[in-house]
Scaffold this active site. Structure first.
Site, PDB file in Angstrom:
ATOM      1  N   HIS A  24      -6.938  -5.894   2.640  1.00  0.00           N
ATOM      2  CA  HIS A  24      -5.770  -5.158   3.236  1.00  0.00           C
ATOM      3  C   HIS A  24      -4.990  -6.385   4.108  1.00  0.00           C
ATOM      4  CE1 HIS A  24      -6.778  -0.896   2.399  1.00  0.00           C
ATOM      5  NE2 HIS A  24      -7.653  -1.303   2.305  1.00  0.00           N
ATOM      6  N   ASN A  84     -13.317  -3.762   3.060  1.00  0.00           N
ATOM      7  CA  ASN A  84     -14.325  -2.679   2.993  1.00  0.00           C
ATOM      8  C   ASN A  84     -15.443  -2.932   1.791  1.00  0.00           C
ATOM      9  OD1 ASN A  84     -13.442  -1.630   5.318  1.00  0.00           O
ATOM     10  ND2 ASN A  84     -12.070  -0.474   4.163  1.00  0.00           N
ATOM     11  N   GLN A 106     -15.138   1.736   1.698  1.00  0.00           N
ATOM     12  CA  GLN A 106     -14.487   1.478   0.482  1.00  0.00           C
ATOM     13  C   GLN A 106     -14.339   2.857  -0.246  1.00  0.00           C
ATOM     14  OE1 GLN A 106     -16.850  -1.173  -1.864  1.00  0.00           O
ATOM     15  NE2 GLN A 106     -15.003  -1.882  -3.222  1.00  0.00           N
ATOM     16  N   ASP A 125       1.036  -1.195   0.120  1.00  0.00           N
ATOM     17  CA  ASP A 125      -0.170   0.128   0.107  1.00  0.00           C
ATOM     18  C   ASP A 125       0.897   1.282   0.073  1.00  0.00           C
ATOM     19  OD1 ASP A 125      -1.892   2.137   0.961  1.00  0.00           O
ATOM     20  OD2 ASP A 125      -2.970   0.480   1.418  1.00  0.00           O
ATOM     21  N   HIS A 182     -10.693  -5.623  -2.805  1.00  0.00           N
ATOM     22  CA  HIS A 182      -9.280  -5.681  -2.290  1.00  0.00           C
ATOM     23  C   HIS A 182      -9.453  -6.248  -0.783  1.00  0.00           C
ATOM     24  CE1 HIS A 182     -10.167  -1.329  -1.956  1.00  0.00           C
ATOM     25  NE2 HIS A 182      -9.292  -1.320  -1.199  1.00  0.00           N
TER      26      HIS A 182
END
Length: 137
Positions: free
Chosen positions: A103, A88, A95, A32, A101
């Site tokens: 995390h 999310n 989101q 990230d 996706h």
């Protein structure tokens, strides 16, 4: 199935450079760019699914297996004390990019990150009503 306007589709498929830590035919996992902690990564399917509700079950299963594999490696190699999995769905849930996706957030003692919620205090009647609304039989 890709979305030509989706930045995560472009990253997952190598059209935009990223700091990849894993790749196979179905996924790319990247660091990230705004990490919560050292090693914070995102699991990105190469196909476009807006959120969990569009994700086929077989892909969801593979996401969890990959999260376990990479999470174990992060804890070991980064000497993390724990790991959060965060996923999310919908703007209200946090989101911001509408490409599924997950995390992977390595956690370290005293990292000062707060990932949580304020616990509610439902009564027995409210819990029973909620249970009736969503019970899966």
């Amino acid at each position: 199935m890709k979305d030509e306007t989706c930045i995560f589709c472009k990253i997952a498929n190598g059209e935009i450079p990223s700091k990849s830590i894993y790749e196979d035919e179905e996924f790319r996992v990247i660091l990230d760019l705004g990490p919560a902690t050292k090693g914070h990564a995102l699991i990105l399917p190469k196909n476009h699914y807006a959120d969990l509700f569009e994700l086929p079950e077989e892909i969801a299963e593979k996401v969890m297996v990959l999260a376990k594999k990479l999470g174990s490696r992060m804890v070991d190699k980064l000497h993390a004390d724990g790991l959060n999995l965060v996923q999310n769905n919908g703007e209200t849930a946090g989101q911001t990019v509408f490409h599924f996706h997950m995390h992977l957030i390595p956690r370290y003692k005293d990292d000062n990150q707060k990932i949580g919620w304020v616990p509610g205090k439902p009564g027995e009647e409210e819990l029973e009503e909620t249970q009736k609304q969503i019970i899966y039989e």
